[in-house]
Design a protein around this motif. Structure first.
Motif, mmCIF file in Angstrom:
data_model
loop_
_atom_site.group_PDB
_atom_site.id
_atom_site.type_symbol
_atom_site.label_atom_id
_atom_site.label_comp_id
_atom_site.label_asym_id
_atom_site.label_seq_id
_atom_site.Cartn_x
_atom_site.Cartn_y
_atom_site.Cartn_z
ATOM 1 N N ILE A 56 0.817 -1.220 0.000
ATOM 2 C CA ILE A 56 0.000 0.000 0.000
ATOM 3 C C ILE A 56 0.850 1.270 0.000
ATOM 4 O O ILE A 56 0.440 2.299 -0.533
ATOM 5 N N ALA A 57 2.044 1.195 0.571
ATOM 6 C CA ALA A 57 2.897 2.383 0.724
ATOM 7 C C ALA A 57 3.100 3.153 -0.584
ATOM 8 O O ALA A 57 2.905 4.373 -0.604
ATOM 9 N N PRO A 58 3.459 2.505 -1.700
ATOM 10 C CA PRO A 58 3.659 3.269 -2.939
ATOM 11 C C PRO A 58 2.383 3.955 -3.435
ATOM 12 O O PRO A 58 2.435 5.058 -3.982
ATOM 13 N N GLN A 59 1.241 3.312 -3.215
ATOM 14 C CA GLN A 59 -0.029 3.912 -3.631
ATOM 15 C C GLN A 59 -0.316 5.180 -2.837
ATOM 16 O O GLN A 59 -0.750 6.194 -3.409
ATOM 17 N N LEU A 60 -0.079 5.132 -1.526
ATOM 18 C CA LEU A 60 -0.299 6.313 -0.692
ATOM 19 C C LEU A 60 0.629 7.448 -1.105
ATOM 20 O O LEU A 60 0.208 8.602 -1.196
ATOM 21 N N ARG A 61 1.882 7.118 -1.383
ATOM 22 C CA ARG A 61 2.860 8.138 -1.786
ATOM 23 C C ARG A 61 2.485 8.766 -3.120
ATOM 24 O O ARG A 61 2.681 9.960 -3.324
ATOM 25 N N ASP A 66 1.970 14.624 0.664
ATOM 26 C CA ASP A 66 2.408 14.768 2.052
ATOM 27 C C ASP A 66 2.767 13.433 2.701
ATOM 28 O O ASP A 66 2.996 13.354 3.902
ATOM 29 N N ILE A 67 2.794 12.367 1.904
ATOM 30 C CA ILE A 67 3.249 11.054 2.371
ATOM 31 C C ILE A 67 4.436 10.656 1.499
ATOM 32 O O ILE A 67 4.317 10.569 0.280
ATOM 33 N N VAL A 68 5.578 10.463 2.142
ATOM 34 C CA VAL A 68 6.822 10.164 1.427
ATOM 35 C C VAL A 68 7.488 8.944 2.080
ATOM 36 O O VAL A 68 7.106 8.548 3.186
ATOM 37 N N PRO A 69 8.488 8.357 1.425
ATOM 38 C CA PRO A 69 9.202 7.236 2.045
ATOM 39 C C PRO A 69 9.754 7.625 3.416
ATOM 40 O O PRO A 69 10.168 8.770 3.637
ATOM 41 N N GLY A 70 9.755 6.683 4.336
ATOM 42 C CA GLY A 70 10.146 6.947 5.724
ATOM 43 C C GLY A 70 11.546 7.516 5.868
ATOM 44 O O GLY A 70 12.509 6.923 5.394
ATOM 45 N N TRP A 71 11.649 8.633 6.541
ATOM 46 C CA TRP A 71 12.919 9.304 6.815
ATOM 47 C C TRP A 71 13.725 8.455 7.788
ATOM 48 O O TRP A 71 13.246 8.142 8.879
ATOM 49 N N HIS A 72 14.915 8.061 7.397
ATOM 50 C CA HIS A 72 15.818 7.229 8.209
ATOM 51 C C HIS A 72 15.207 5.889 8.596
ATOM 52 O O HIS A 72 15.538 5.332 9.639
ATOM 53 N N MET A 73 14.308 5.386 7.764
ATOM 54 C CA MET A 73 13.647 4.110 8.052
ATOM 55 C C MET A 73 13.726 3.233 6.795
ATOM 56 O O MET A 73 14.085 3.712 5.725
ATOM 57 N N ASN A 74 13.319 1.991 6.925
ATOM 58 C CA ASN A 74 13.214 1.104 5.775
ATOM 59 C C ASN A 74 12.115 1.657 4.873
ATOM 60 O O ASN A 74 10.937 1.657 5.234
#
Length: 118
Positions: A56-61, A66-74
């Motif tokens: 789901i993450a790529p769809q939300l991005r 205002d939703i981007v890949p996690g800063w300093h996270m996987n």
């Protein structure tokens, strides 16, 4: 969503504690010792790192700037959400709850049952 609303909502789930392992400026919200939300509540803009289903993450991005890949996270499993931007508060709450649920789903069965989330 403002910082106090974010903190209050994160702490409203079962067995959640707020911890500060990275210093006093970064709130880490954990369930059963596992991280599900991380935020520097006094920074602007207000952002929060949340666990997300990697399907789901790529769809939300793609849908929300205002939703981007996690800063300093996987980046596959975590999103950074700007909570005080144009996103509806209800969406931010749902993303926080989803993050909590994903972490709880990875806990041993006895822990999940204790939290009433089989």
């Amino acid at each position: 969503m403002n910082p106090q609303e974010l903190r209050t909502f994160c702490l409203s789930f079962d067995d959640v504690v707020e911890d500060f392992p990275f210093g006093p400026e970064t709130s880490v919200f954990k369930v059963a010792g596992k991280l599900f939300a991380l935020s520097a509540l006094d920074r602007e803009p207000l952002t929060v790192n949340l666990k997300c289903d990697p399907e789901i993450a790529p769809q939300l991005r793609a849908q929300y700037p205002d939703i981007v890949p996690g800063w300093h996270m996987n980046k596959r499993h975590w999103n950074t959400v700007t909570a005080d931007a144009d996103l509806p508060d209800q969406l931010v709450r749902e993303l926080i709850e989803d993050s909590y649920d994903l972490v709880v789903a990875g806990l041993p069965r006895a822990e999940r049952l204790r939290l009433d989330r089989p």
